[in-house]
Design an enzyme around this catalytic site. Structure first.
Site, short mmCIF file in Angstrom:
data_model
loop_
_atom_site.label_atom_id
_atom_site.label_comp_id
_atom_site.label_asym_id
_atom_site.label_seq_id
_atom_site.Cartn_x
_atom_site.Cartn_y
_atom_site.Cartn_z
N GLU A 246 -35.80 -18.50 -5.72
CA GLU A 246 -36.23 -17.66 -4.93
C GLU A 246 -37.62 -17.69 -4.41
O GLU A 246 -37.77 -17.71 -3.15
CB GLU A 246 -36.00 -15.99 -5.46
CG GLU A 246 -36.35 -15.06 -4.32
CD GLU A 246 -35.81 -13.61 -5.15
OE1 GLU A 246 -34.89 -13.62 -5.15
OE2 GLU A 246 -36.94 -12.82 -5.16
N ARG A 272 -50.72 -15.27 30.08
CA ARG A 272 -51.59 -14.13 30.19
C ARG A 272 -52.67 -14.35 30.77
O ARG A 272 -53.50 -15.20 30.19
CB ARG A 272 -51.70 -13.31 28.91
CG ARG A 272 -52.61 -12.06 28.82
CD ARG A 272 -52.13 -11.04 29.64
NE ARG A 272 -52.94 -9.89 29.31
CZ ARG A 272 -52.66 -8.80 30.27
NH1 ARG A 272 -52.09 -8.74 31.37
NH2 ARG A 272 -53.53 -7.78 29.86
N GLN A 283 -62.26 -19.19 23.72
CA GLN A 283 -62.16 -19.88 22.22
C GLN A 283 -61.67 -18.89 21.30
O GLN A 283 -61.24 -19.38 20.17
CB GLN A 283 -63.77 -20.34 22.14
CG GLN A 283 -63.94 -21.16 20.80
CD GLN A 283 -65.50 -21.57 20.72
OE1 GLN A 283 -66.26 -20.46 20.41
NE2 GLN A 283 -65.67 -22.84 20.98
#
Length: 392
Positions: A246, A272, A283
Site C-alpha cells: 500500500e 492568465r 518569477q
C-alpha cells in the site's frame, strides 16, 4: 539504470489513461456530489474488466500477475487519467490492502474461493484494522477474537474503513491474545452479511469523496477457523506485508494526479495575464511551478525505487516509508501551490481545490507522516542504546 518502461507497460498505461478519462472522470470528484452506490459498482465492474481490481494477483486466481513496478506504473496512469482520485484510491485499497494479504497468506482453498470474483470486479474488498483507540498504535487493538472450537467470536469496532459501505468481503484484524504484542493479532476473512457484522453510515469527508468509508461493527460475529489468514498470531505480519504494497503502489495514484494538476497549472500560468503579461513569466509564479515539478519528480524516484525493491522481495522498511512520506508531503504542497497560482479561482470549486482536498488525507492514512519518520529513524538505529566505545 533504466528509467523507461518497456513497450508493453507503456501501452498498458495509455489504455488505462484513456479508460479513466472516458469512464471515471467527472463523477464523485467534487464536494457537492452525492455518493451513488449503483454508479460506483458499475464503474467498479468496468475497472475489473480492465484488470485494475486484480492487477497484482497471480493469473491462476484471476489477476494479471503484475510486479510492484508495473503495478505502480498502472496506478500512476489511473491517477493521471481520473479526476476522481477517491475512486482510484478505493481500487488500490481493495487490491493492495485486502487482496494481497490473501495472495501472500491465504491457503490454496482461500485463494480459489475469494480471489477470482474480487479480481473480476464482481466483488469489492475492505481491510479493517484502525480503531478509535488504535490508529498509529496498531498492535493495541480492542477488537477481540475468542476461539471456541472450530470458530472465532469477533467483538469490537473498526473505523475509517475504506470501501466498507460497498464491501462484499472484509479482511479484519483482531486480537486473539490481548497485550500479546506482535504475535497477539490474527487476520480473518469475513463475508459481508455474516450475522453480527454491521456497517455504519458513510463518512462525509473533506476529500477522497469518491471513496466510501465507514465504521464496521462486530457483535458476536461468528467466523469459522478456516477463514484465518496465515495462522493465529500472524495478523501483524499480514498487516506489515500489506502496508509494504500500500505505501508503495497505492501512492503511485498521487503521482499521476500530481502530474495532471501540474500540467493544468502550467497551462493556466501561460494563459492568465496580469499587467499585460502571462503570469508564468513572473518569477514568483515560475519558481513556484519549478518547485512543484521538483517535489513531484523527487517523490516519483523514491516511489519507483521502493517498488523495485518490493519486486525483488526486499524486506526493507526504509524505502516504502520514504516513498510514502515523500509522495504524501509533495501532494499536499503541490495542491497548495496549484491553488495559490490560480488565486481566487483556486479557492472555488475546480481541479486544484479538489486535488488539495484529496491530498490532505494522504499524510494520515497508511501510517501518518510522523509514524513514517519514526519507522525510518528506528530502521536507521536512532533512539537505540549503543555500546560506548572503549578508550585505549
Amino acid at each position: 539504470m533504466n528509467f523507461e518502461f518497456d513497450a508493453d507497460t507503456e501501452e498498458m498505461r495509455a489504455m488505462v489513461v484513456a479508460f479513466a478519462q472516458r469512464e471515471l472522470t467527472g463523477r464523485g470528484d467534487t464536494a457537492h456530489d452525492m455518493f451513488d452506490v449503483g454508479d460506483f459498482r458499475q464503474r467498479w465492474r468496468l475497472a475489473g474488466e480492465q484488470g485494475l481490481t486484480g492487477g497484482t494477483v497471480p493469473a491462476d486466481y484471476g489477476g494479471s500477475g503484475l510486479d510492484a513496478v508495473t503495478a505502480s506504473a498502472v496506478m500512476e496512469a489511473l491517477g493521471y487519467g481520473s479526476e476522481d482520485t477517491g475512486f482510484a484510491f478505493s481500487i488500490a485499497a481493495h487490491l493492495f490492502a485486502s487482496l494481497m494479504p490473501i495472495v501472500e497468506f491465504g491457503t490454496e482453498e482461500q485463494k480459489r474461493e475469494w480471489l477470482p470474483a474480487l479480481c473480476s470486479g464482481e466483488r469489492i474488498a475492505a481491510h479493517g484494522i484502525t480503531e478509535p483507540e488504535a490508529g498509529s498504535d496498531a498492535l493495541n487493538l480492542r477488537t477481540r477474537a475468542e476461539r471456541k472450537g472450530d470458530e472465532y467470536i469477533l467483538q469490537g469496532s473498526k473505523c475509517f474503513t475504506t470501501n466498507a459501505p460497498v464491501a462484499d468481503v472484509f479482511v479484519v484484524q483482531a486480537a486473539t491474545e490481548p497485550n500479546g504484542g506482535f504475535f497477539g493479532l490474527t487476520a480473518f476473512v469475513v463475508e459481508a452479511g455474516t450475522p453480527g457484522l454491521s456497517v455504519g453510515p458513510a463518512y462525509d469527508k473533506v476529500g477522497l469523496r469518491g471513496s466510501p468509508t465507514a465504521d464496521v461493527h462486530f457483535d458476536g460475529c461468528v467466523v469459522p477457523a478456516s477463514r484465518v489468514l496465515g495462522t493465529e498470531g500472524a495478523g501483524a505480519s499480514v498487516f506489515s506485508a500489506s502496508m509494504r504494497w500500500e505505501r508503495v503502489c497505492l501512492f503511485a495514484i498521487y503521482l499521476g494526479a500530481m502530474r495532471r494538476v501540474l500540467e493544468s497549472t502550467i497551462g493556466y500560468a501561460g494563459e492568465r495575464e496580469q499587467f499585460g503579461s502571462p503570469i508564468g513569466g513572473f518569477q514568483a509564479v515560475s519558481h513556484r511551478i519549478v518547485d512543484m515539478t521538483l517535489r513531484l519528480e523527487s517523490a516519483r524516484l523514491l516511489l519507483y525505487r521502493a517498488a523495485w525493491g518490493l519486486t525483488r522481495g526486499d524486506q526493507d522498511e526504509i524505502a516504502p516509508a520514504l516513498a510514502k512520506l515523500a509522495v504524501s508531503e509533495a501532494a499536499v504542497q503541490l495542491g497548495l501551490d496549484a491553488v495559490q497560482v490560480r488565486g481566487g479561482l483556486g479557492v472555488v470549486e475546480g481541479e486544484a481545490e479538489t486535488f488539495l482536498r484529496d491530498a490532505l488525507p494522504s499524510r494520515v492514512f497508511s501510517g501518518t507522516s510522523e509514524i513514517q519518520r519514526n519507522n525510518i529513524a528506528r530502521a536507521l538505529g536512532l533512539g537505540t542504546k549503543r555500546r560506548p566505545h572503549r578508550r585505549r
